[in-house]
Write an enzyme that holds these catalytic residues in place. Sequence first.
Site, short mmCIF file in Angstrom:
data_model
loop_
_atom_site.label_atom_id
_atom_site.label_comp_id
_atom_site.label_asym_id
_atom_site.label_seq_id
_atom_site.Cartn_x
_atom_site.Cartn_y
_atom_site.Cartn_z
CE LYS A 149 16.89 55.58 -7.49
NZ LYS A 149 16.12 55.68 -6.31
CG HIS B 37 12.93 56.11 -3.17
ND1 HIS B 37 13.35 54.91 -4.04
CD2 HIS B 37 11.51 56.13 -3.69
CE1 HIS B 37 12.50 54.17 -4.34
NE2 HIS B 37 11.28 54.84 -4.52
#
Length: 339
Positions: A212, A236
Amino acid sequence: MNYDEVVKAARACIGDSCKVCSVCNGMGCRNRIPGPGAKGVGDTAVRNYQKWQEIRVNMDTLHENVPVDTSCTLFGRTFRYPFFAGPVGAVNMHYSDKYDDLAYNNVLVDACAKAGIAAFTGDGMNPKIMEHAAEAITAAGGVGVPTIKPWNLQTVQEKMELVKKAGPFAIAMDVDAAGLPFLKNFQPPAGSKTVDELREIAEMAGVPFLVKGIMTPNAARKAQEAGAAAIIVSNHGGRVLDQCPATAEVLPGIVEAVGGRMKVLVDGGIRSGVDIFKALVLGADGVLIARPFVTAVYGGAAEGVQCYVDRLGAELADTMAMCGASTLSEISGEMIWRS
Protein backbone atom coordinates in the site's frame (compact mmCIF):
# COMPACT_ATOMS: atom_id res chain seq x y z
CA MET A 1 -30.67 2.40 12.19
CA ASN A 2 -30.05 4.39 9.01
CA TYR A 3 -26.87 6.13 7.91
CA ASP A 4 -28.05 9.59 8.99
CA GLU A 5 -28.59 8.21 12.49
CA VAL A 6 -25.11 6.68 12.44
CA VAL A 7 -23.57 10.06 11.56
CA LYS A 8 -25.61 11.85 14.24
CA ALA A 9 -24.53 9.34 16.89
CA ALA A 10 -20.89 9.62 15.82
CA ARG A 11 -20.96 13.41 16.18
CA ALA A 12 -21.95 12.99 19.81
CA CYS A 13 -18.90 10.89 20.71
CA ILE A 14 -16.05 11.87 18.37
CA GLY A 15 -13.65 14.58 19.54
CA ASP A 16 -13.18 18.09 18.18
CA SER A 17 -10.55 17.17 15.58
CA CYS A 18 -13.06 15.29 13.41
CA LYS A 19 -16.20 17.21 12.44
CA VAL A 20 -18.02 14.07 11.19
CA CYS A 21 -18.92 15.97 8.04
CA SER A 22 -21.87 14.73 5.97
CA VAL A 23 -19.29 14.05 3.26
CA CYS A 24 -15.75 13.31 4.41
CA ASN A 25 -13.94 15.51 1.88
CA GLY A 26 -10.95 16.78 3.86
CA MET A 27 -12.27 20.34 4.11
CA GLY A 28 -13.42 20.25 7.73
CA CYS A 29 -10.21 18.87 9.24
CA ARG A 30 -7.59 19.70 6.59
CA ASN A 31 -4.32 19.74 8.58
CA ARG A 32 -5.62 18.80 12.03
CA ILE A 33 -3.20 16.20 13.36
CA PRO A 34 -3.88 14.64 15.84
CA GLY A 35 -7.15 14.12 14.06
CA PRO A 36 -8.12 12.79 10.64
CA GLY A 37 -6.50 15.71 8.82
CA ALA A 38 -3.53 15.70 6.47
CA LYS A 39 0.06 16.87 6.40
CA GLY A 40 0.96 20.44 5.48
CA VAL A 41 -2.05 22.52 4.41
CA GLY A 42 -4.16 19.41 3.79
CA ASP A 43 -4.17 19.91 0.03
CA THR A 44 -3.68 16.25 -0.88
CA ALA A 45 -6.64 14.92 1.10
CA VAL A 46 -8.94 17.55 -0.40
CA ARG A 47 -7.63 16.85 -3.91
CA ASN A 48 -8.21 13.11 -3.46
CA TYR A 49 -11.92 13.74 -2.95
CA GLN A 50 -12.33 16.46 -5.56
CA LYS A 51 -10.75 14.52 -8.43
CA TRP A 52 -13.26 11.69 -8.09
CA GLN A 53 -16.05 14.28 -8.34
CA GLU A 54 -14.67 15.66 -11.59
CA ILE A 55 -15.25 12.30 -13.24
CA ARG A 56 -18.86 11.85 -14.39
CA VAL A 57 -20.70 8.63 -15.24
CA ASN A 58 -22.44 7.93 -18.55
CA MET A 59 -26.04 6.74 -18.26
CA ASP A 60 -27.22 4.00 -20.60
CA THR A 61 -30.47 2.17 -19.83
CA LEU A 62 -30.82 0.49 -23.24
CA HIS A 63 -29.82 -2.98 -22.13
CA GLU A 64 -31.30 -6.17 -20.76
CA ASN A 65 -33.05 -5.68 -17.40
CA VAL A 66 -31.31 -8.27 -15.21
CA PRO A 67 -30.20 -8.31 -11.55
CA VAL A 68 -26.84 -6.67 -10.85
CA ASP A 69 -24.06 -8.83 -9.43
CA THR A 70 -21.55 -6.77 -7.42
CA SER A 71 -19.46 -9.71 -6.20
CA CYS A 72 -15.70 -9.90 -6.70
CA THR A 73 -12.99 -12.47 -6.08
CA LEU A 74 -9.67 -11.60 -4.49
CA PHE A 75 -7.00 -14.23 -3.89
CA GLY A 76 -9.47 -17.09 -4.05
CA ARG A 77 -12.09 -15.51 -1.77
CA THR A 78 -15.39 -14.17 -3.04
CA PHE A 79 -16.73 -10.98 -1.51
CA ARG A 80 -20.13 -9.39 -1.83
CA TYR A 81 -18.66 -6.10 -2.99
CA PRO A 82 -15.35 -4.84 -4.47
CA PHE A 83 -14.65 -2.49 -1.57
CA PHE A 84 -12.93 -3.00 1.76
CA ALA A 85 -12.44 -1.12 5.03
CA GLY A 86 -9.01 0.50 5.05
CA PRO A 87 -6.56 0.37 7.97
CA VAL A 88 -6.81 3.08 10.63
CA GLY A 89 -4.53 3.40 13.64
CA ALA A 90 -4.46 5.36 16.91
CA VAL A 91 -8.22 5.97 16.82
CA ASN A 92 -8.27 7.04 20.47
CA MET A 93 -5.75 9.80 19.72
CA HIS A 94 -7.21 10.97 16.40
CA TYR A 95 -10.93 10.60 17.17
CA SER A 96 -11.89 9.94 20.80
CA ASP A 97 -11.32 7.46 23.60
CA LYS A 98 -14.68 5.76 23.11
CA TYR A 99 -12.58 3.19 21.24
CA ASP A 100 -8.94 2.22 21.26
CA ASP A 101 -7.34 0.32 18.37
CA LEU A 102 -8.00 -3.02 20.03
CA ALA A 103 -11.73 -2.45 20.48
CA TYR A 104 -12.06 -0.73 17.10
CA ASN A 105 -10.53 -3.66 15.20
CA ASN A 106 -12.64 -6.16 17.12
CA VAL A 107 -15.82 -4.42 15.96
CA LEU A 108 -14.65 -3.63 12.43
CA VAL A 109 -13.19 -7.00 11.42
CA ASP A 110 -16.18 -9.03 12.60
CA ALA A 111 -18.77 -6.60 11.21
CA CYS A 112 -17.09 -6.39 7.80
CA ALA A 113 -16.82 -10.17 7.53
CA LYS A 114 -20.52 -10.53 8.34
CA ALA A 115 -21.35 -7.82 5.79
CA GLY A 116 -19.55 -9.75 3.06
CA ILE A 117 -16.37 -7.69 2.76
CA ALA A 118 -13.03 -7.64 4.60
CA ALA A 119 -11.30 -5.14 6.86
CA PHE A 120 -7.66 -4.13 6.73
CA THR A 121 -6.37 -3.65 10.28
CA GLY A 122 -3.84 -1.05 11.40
CA ASP A 123 -0.56 -1.19 13.27
CA GLY A 124 1.23 1.01 15.79
CA MET A 125 3.82 1.37 18.52
CA ASN A 126 1.75 -0.69 20.95
CA PRO A 127 2.45 -4.37 20.07
CA LYS A 128 -0.93 -5.37 21.45
CA ILE A 129 -2.63 -3.59 18.54
CA MET A 130 -1.38 -6.24 16.13
CA GLU A 131 -1.94 -9.01 18.65
CA HIS A 132 -5.60 -8.13 19.06
CA ALA A 133 -6.02 -7.54 15.32
CA ALA A 134 -4.71 -11.05 14.77
CA GLU A 135 -7.20 -12.38 17.31
CA ALA A 136 -10.05 -10.59 15.54
CA ILE A 137 -8.99 -11.98 12.16
CA THR A 138 -8.72 -15.48 13.63
CA ALA A 139 -12.26 -15.19 15.00
CA ALA A 140 -13.46 -14.06 11.57
CA GLY A 141 -12.01 -17.15 9.90
CA GLY A 142 -9.13 -15.31 8.26
CA VAL A 143 -11.36 -12.69 6.63
CA GLY A 144 -9.13 -9.71 7.30
CA VAL A 145 -5.86 -8.21 6.11
CA PRO A 146 -3.35 -7.21 8.79
CA THR A 147 -1.40 -4.18 7.60
CA ILE A 148 2.13 -3.93 8.97
CA LYS A 149 4.05 -0.66 9.14
CA PRO A 150 7.46 -0.53 7.37
CA TRP A 151 9.49 -1.21 10.49
CA ASN A 152 13.03 -2.56 10.39
CA LEU A 153 13.22 -6.12 9.07
CA GLN A 154 13.55 -7.77 12.49
CA THR A 155 10.39 -6.08 13.77
CA VAL A 156 8.56 -6.90 10.54
CA GLN A 157 9.52 -10.55 10.92
CA GLU A 158 8.22 -10.62 14.50
CA LYS A 159 4.91 -9.09 13.40
CA MET A 160 4.68 -11.46 10.44
CA GLU A 161 5.03 -14.51 12.68
CA LEU A 162 2.26 -13.15 14.88
CA VAL A 163 -0.27 -12.36 12.16
CA LYS A 164 0.40 -15.49 10.11
CA LYS A 165 -0.99 -17.53 13.01
CA ALA A 166 -4.32 -15.79 12.44
CA GLY A 167 -4.61 -17.39 9.00
CA PRO A 168 -5.35 -14.17 7.05
CA PHE A 169 -6.08 -14.58 3.35
CA ALA A 170 -3.54 -11.81 2.67
CA ILE A 171 -1.06 -9.52 4.45
CA ALA A 172 -0.28 -5.90 3.59
CA MET A 173 2.36 -3.29 4.32
CA ASP A 174 1.62 0.43 4.10
CA VAL A 175 5.00 1.65 2.90
CA ASP A 176 3.60 5.18 2.60
CA ALA A 177 3.57 5.27 6.41
CA ALA A 178 7.29 6.02 6.09
CA GLY A 179 6.24 9.66 6.30
CA LEU A 180 4.61 9.38 9.72
CA PRO A 181 6.59 11.23 12.42
CA PHE A 182 6.55 8.39 14.96
CA LEU A 183 7.93 5.99 12.37
CA LYS A 184 10.72 8.37 11.37
CA ASN A 185 11.87 8.51 14.99
CA PHE A 186 11.66 4.76 15.54
CA GLN A 187 14.82 2.90 16.53
CA PRO A 188 16.13 0.76 14.90
CA PRO A 189 15.37 2.86 11.78
CA ALA A 190 12.08 2.25 10.00
CA GLY A 191 10.72 3.64 6.76
CA SER A 192 11.24 3.22 3.03
CA LYS A 193 12.23 -0.16 1.62
CA THR A 194 14.44 -1.29 -1.25
CA VAL A 195 13.17 -3.82 -3.77
CA ASP A 196 15.36 -6.48 -2.16
CA GLU A 197 14.02 -5.69 1.32
CA LEU A 198 10.46 -5.74 0.05
CA ARG A 199 11.09 -9.08 -1.68
CA GLU A 200 12.29 -10.54 1.62
CA ILE A 201 9.16 -9.26 3.37
CA ALA A 202 6.88 -10.64 0.65
CA GLU A 203 8.51 -14.05 1.07
CA MET A 204 8.00 -13.84 4.84
CA ALA A 205 4.27 -13.35 4.36
CA GLY A 206 3.61 -16.79 2.92
CA VAL A 207 0.25 -15.55 1.61
CA PRO A 208 -0.57 -12.93 -1.04
CA PHE A 209 1.28 -9.75 -0.09
CA LEU A 210 -0.08 -6.27 -0.83
CA VAL A 211 1.99 -3.09 -0.95
CA LYS A 212 0.00 0.00 0.00
CA GLY A 213 1.29 3.46 -0.91
CA ILE A 214 2.03 3.17 -4.63
CA MET A 215 1.72 6.46 -6.53
CA THR A 216 3.77 6.03 -9.72
CA PRO A 217 4.06 3.41 -12.48
CA ASN A 218 7.72 2.94 -11.59
CA ALA A 219 6.90 2.18 -7.97
CA ALA A 220 4.24 -0.27 -9.16
CA ARG A 221 6.78 -2.08 -11.31
CA LYS A 222 9.20 -2.25 -8.37
CA ALA A 223 6.49 -3.75 -6.16
CA GLN A 224 5.80 -6.33 -8.85
CA GLU A 225 9.52 -7.10 -9.12
CA ALA A 226 9.60 -7.62 -5.36
CA GLY A 227 6.92 -10.30 -5.61
CA ALA A 228 3.87 -8.40 -4.38
CA ALA A 229 0.58 -9.98 -5.41
CA ALA A 230 -1.20 -6.65 -5.36
CA ILE A 231 -0.67 -2.95 -4.85
CA ILE A 232 -2.86 -0.28 -3.33
CA VAL A 233 -2.64 3.07 -5.07
CA SER A 234 -2.58 5.37 -2.07
CA ASN A 235 -1.02 8.54 -0.68
CA HIS A 236 -2.03 7.59 2.88
CA GLY A 237 -5.07 9.82 2.71
CA GLY A 238 -2.84 12.84 2.16
CA ARG A 239 -1.45 12.47 5.66
CA VAL A 240 2.22 11.95 4.80
CA LEU A 241 3.03 14.26 1.86
CA ASP A 242 1.49 17.60 0.93
CA GLN A 243 1.12 18.72 -2.72
CA CYS A 244 0.77 15.13 -3.93
CA PRO A 245 -1.44 14.23 -6.92
CA ALA A 246 -4.77 12.57 -6.20
CA THR A 247 -5.03 8.81 -6.49
CA ALA A 248 -7.69 9.21 -9.21
CA GLU A 249 -5.13 11.11 -11.30
CA VAL A 250 -2.38 8.49 -11.14
CA LEU A 251 -4.50 5.32 -11.16
CA PRO A 252 -4.88 4.95 -14.98
CA GLY A 253 -1.13 5.15 -15.59
CA ILE A 254 -0.41 2.61 -12.87
CA VAL A 255 -3.05 0.22 -14.23
CA GLU A 256 -1.48 0.55 -17.67
CA ALA A 257 1.92 -0.34 -16.19
CA VAL A 258 1.01 -3.43 -14.16
CA GLY A 259 -2.70 -4.15 -14.61
CA GLY A 260 -3.44 -7.77 -15.51
CA ARG A 261 -0.16 -8.90 -13.97
CA MET A 262 -1.10 -8.06 -10.39
CA LYS A 263 -4.19 -6.84 -8.57
CA VAL A 264 -4.54 -3.06 -8.34
CA LEU A 265 -6.62 -1.52 -5.57
CA VAL A 266 -7.02 2.18 -4.78
CA ASP A 267 -8.02 4.42 -1.89
CA GLY A 268 -8.12 8.15 -1.15
CA GLY A 269 -11.28 10.26 -1.11
CA ILE A 270 -13.63 7.51 -2.32
CA ARG A 271 -16.88 8.21 -0.51
CA SER A 272 -19.79 6.65 -2.42
CA GLY A 273 -20.83 3.74 -4.56
CA VAL A 274 -20.61 6.04 -7.57
CA ASP A 275 -16.96 6.79 -6.69
CA ILE A 276 -16.31 3.05 -6.37
CA PHE A 277 -17.78 2.55 -9.84
CA LYS A 278 -15.50 5.27 -11.26
CA ALA A 279 -12.44 3.58 -9.76
CA LEU A 280 -13.43 0.27 -11.33
CA VAL A 281 -13.91 1.96 -14.71
CA LEU A 282 -10.38 3.38 -14.41
CA GLY A 283 -9.06 -0.16 -14.00
CA ALA A 284 -8.98 -0.82 -10.26
CA ASP A 285 -9.84 -4.33 -9.10
CA GLY A 286 -11.24 -2.93 -5.85
CA VAL A 287 -11.09 0.01 -3.47
CA LEU A 288 -10.37 0.76 0.19
CA ILE A 289 -12.28 3.31 2.26
CA ALA A 290 -10.94 4.26 5.68
CA ARG A 291 -12.15 7.40 7.49
CA PRO A 292 -15.92 6.85 6.95
CA PHE A 293 -15.65 3.42 8.56
CA VAL A 294 -14.44 5.19 11.71
CA THR A 295 -17.67 7.18 11.65
CA ALA A 296 -19.62 3.95 11.17
CA VAL A 297 -17.99 2.23 14.15
CA TYR A 298 -18.21 5.23 16.48
CA GLY A 299 -21.78 5.95 15.45
CA GLY A 300 -23.24 2.48 15.49
CA ALA A 301 -20.64 -0.22 16.16
CA ALA A 302 -21.40 -3.36 14.13
CA GLU A 303 -24.81 -2.05 13.08
CA GLY A 304 -23.19 1.15 11.86
CA VAL A 305 -20.72 -0.81 9.74
CA GLN A 306 -23.50 -2.91 8.23
CA CYS A 307 -25.49 0.24 7.49
CA TYR A 308 -22.56 1.88 5.73
CA VAL A 309 -21.69 -1.23 3.71
CA ASP A 310 -25.33 -1.56 2.62
CA ARG A 311 -25.40 2.09 1.59
CA LEU A 312 -22.25 1.81 -0.53
CA GLY A 313 -23.37 -1.49 -2.03
CA ALA A 314 -26.76 -0.13 -3.03
CA GLU A 315 -25.20 2.95 -4.61
CA LEU A 316 -22.74 0.80 -6.56
CA ALA A 317 -25.45 -1.58 -7.79
CA ASP A 318 -27.69 1.31 -8.85
CA THR A 319 -24.86 3.01 -10.74
CA MET A 320 -23.96 -0.21 -12.52
CA ALA A 321 -27.57 -0.77 -13.58
CA MET A 322 -27.98 2.80 -14.83
CA CYS A 323 -24.73 2.62 -16.81
CA GLY A 324 -25.35 -0.78 -18.40
CA ALA A 325 -23.16 -3.17 -16.37
CA SER A 326 -24.79 -6.17 -14.72
CA THR A 327 -21.44 -7.59 -13.48
CA LEU A 328 -18.08 -6.06 -12.61
CA SER A 329 -16.56 -7.63 -15.73
CA GLU A 330 -18.98 -5.62 -17.89
CA ILE A 331 -17.74 -2.28 -16.54
CA SER A 332 -15.83 -0.49 -19.31
CA GLY A 333 -14.08 2.77 -20.04
CA GLU A 334 -16.97 4.21 -22.05
CA MET A 335 -19.06 4.37 -18.87
CA ILE A 336 -17.41 7.54 -17.57
CA TRP A 337 -17.06 11.07 -18.94
CA ARG A 338 -14.12 13.35 -18.31
CA SER A 339 -13.63 16.89 -19.60
